[in-house]
Write an enzyme that holds these catalytic residues in place. Structure first.
Site, short mmCIF file in Angstrom:
data_model
loop_
_atom_site.label_atom_id
_atom_site.label_comp_id
_atom_site.label_asym_id
_atom_site.label_seq_id
_atom_site.Cartn_x
_atom_site.Cartn_y
_atom_site.Cartn_z
N ASP A 92 -17.63 23.27 5.23
CA ASP A 92 -17.05 24.36 5.68
C ASP A 92 -16.68 26.04 4.89
O ASP A 92 -17.98 25.84 4.11
CB ASP A 92 -15.13 23.88 4.43
N ASP A 94 -14.36 28.35 4.08
CA ASP A 94 -13.02 29.16 3.46
C ASP A 94 -13.30 28.04 2.24
O ASP A 94 -12.65 27.28 2.34
CB ASP A 94 -12.09 29.72 4.41
N GLU A 101 -9.73 32.60 1.38
CA GLU A 101 -8.99 32.02 2.25
C GLU A 101 -9.12 33.29 3.43
O GLU A 101 -8.23 34.28 3.06
CB GLU A 101 -8.07 31.43 2.21
N ARG A 137 0.69 31.08 10.88
CA ARG A 137 -0.08 31.27 10.07
C ARG A 137 -0.25 32.59 11.00
O ARG A 137 0.14 34.06 10.96
CB ARG A 137 -1.07 31.24 9.44
N SER A 181 -15.49 26.23 10.37
CA SER A 181 -15.06 26.69 9.66
C SER A 181 -13.21 26.60 10.44
O SER A 181 -13.34 26.86 11.72
CB SER A 181 -14.94 28.74 9.19
N GLY A 182 -12.63 26.65 9.70
CA GLY A 182 -10.48 26.47 10.47
C GLY A 182 -10.69 28.07 10.10
O GLY A 182 -9.33 28.03 10.57
N LYS A 227 -13.73 19.67 13.62
CA LYS A 227 -15.50 19.63 12.75
C LYS A 227 -16.45 18.63 13.38
O LYS A 227 -17.59 18.23 12.23
CB LYS A 227 -14.73 19.93 11.50
N ASP A 250 -13.52 21.35 0.73
CA ASP A 250 -12.24 21.66 0.61
C ASP A 250 -11.10 20.90 0.50
O ASP A 250 -9.94 20.52 -0.30
CB ASP A 250 -12.20 22.55 -0.24
N ASN A 253 -8.30 19.00 6.44
CA ASN A 253 -9.54 18.71 7.69
C ASN A 253 -10.85 18.78 7.53
O ASN A 253 -11.81 19.08 8.57
CB ASN A 253 -9.14 20.60 8.30
#
Length: 305
Positions: A92, A94, A101, A137, A181-182, A227, A250, A253
């Site tokens: 991941d 962030d 983030e 967001r 990554s999201g 992912k 972390d 997701n």
């Protein structure tokens, strides 16, 4: 029976005698391991291995996790047979490869970072659907001028302690590495280039003709399912068995990709994530992943030269 290894990693510079005593008592009394059969190996002043046979590794893993959560050390258990076969690492970004983030950094340009951070925290803790939380967001970012934002953010992000030497070592060990990554692709590509990773996947933000963010994403969202799909796709591309892949993250997701990989590590993760992840690492350096792989301090020093 499965020959297993339990690694104790201290959060401080040295394993305390009390930690060693508590761990050995836990192995003998809770895991019901005959003390006379227990073998150990010192990896460094901070890390120690214990070897023993287990009948039900999943049950033992649950007991191990309940023992070390909220302690000043981590316990990680795994089969000895697959410990050093790890050939693919998917990270991941962030709060894993970097401390920040990114979406919150972007939100700061409009003074709405607190609103975005609240949604992010709930999503990473598994309290909100990731896709919905991302849409909410990203919608809040509408109207921000993105003309120079990515270059400015490259200067603001901070790579997590231990990441650079870890990726150096994994390169020397012949591992394939990627970031899924999201977050957003411009910075994922930047991190990929900084660390020499093989792959970078992340979301794309939509803009109008003046590079103003339009509050939408472009294309398929990189969520937990995606992912996991990408990890398996990269493994197939390199003829790597999923059991030889490692997923590190972390957030909630990241749990899906941990479940399809042979091994998953929750890095300083949200509490609910730590309870569900295969292993937890809560130290100050991601370089400690090499202890989980069974490397001694001397070996690590050679790998990161």
């Amino acid at each position: 029976m499965v020959l297993s290894v339990l690694t104790v990693i201290s959060h401080s510079e040295q394993l305390a005698k009390e930690t060693v005593a508590k761990t050995e008592k836990f192995i003998v009394e809770t895991l019901n391991i005959d003390a006379s059969t227990l073998q150990s190996k010192q990896l460094s002043a901070r890390a120690l291995d214990y070897y023993f046979d287990t009948e039900d590794l999943d049950s033992v893993r649950d007991l191990v996790k309940s023992q070390c959560l909220k302690q000043d050390y981590d316990l990680v258990i795994q089969p000895v047979s697959t410990r050093q076969n790890k050939k693919l690492f998917i990270f991941d970004m962030d709060s894993t490869l970097i401390y920040q983030e990114v979406i919150e950094l972007i939100a700061a340009y409009a003074g709405i970072e607190d609103r975005v951070a609240e949604i992010t925290n709930r999503a990473m803790n598994g309290e909100l659907d990731f896709n919905e939380s991302l849409r909410e967001r990203v919608g809040l970012l509408r109207g921000i001028n993105s003309s120079t934002i990515w270059k400015e953010l490259e200067d603001k992000i901070e790579i997590t302690n231990g990441v650079r030497p870890l990726t150096t070592a994994l390169h020397k060990l012949g591992c394939i590495m990627g970031v899924c990554s999201g977050g957003f692709i411009p910075l994922a590509e930047h991190i990929k280039n900084q660390l020499g990773l093989d792959y970078a996947y992340a979301n794309r933000l939509g803009t109008d003709e003046n590079n103003i963010l339009n509050g939408e994403t472009i294309g398929e969202i990189v969520n937990g399912d995606k992912k996991a799909e990408l990890l398996l796709e990269i493994a197939r591309r390199h003829n790597i068995q999923p059991r030889d892949a490692v997923a590190i993250g972390d957030g909630a997701n990241d749990l899906k990709m941990m479940s399809v990989a042979g091994f998953g590590i929750a890095w300083n993760a949200k509490p609910k994530v730590q309870l569900q992840a295969p292993a937890c690492l809560n130290t100050e350096s991601l370089l400690d992943v090499l202890y989980i792989m069974g490397h001694t301090e001397e070996e690590i020093n050679k790998l990161i030269e």
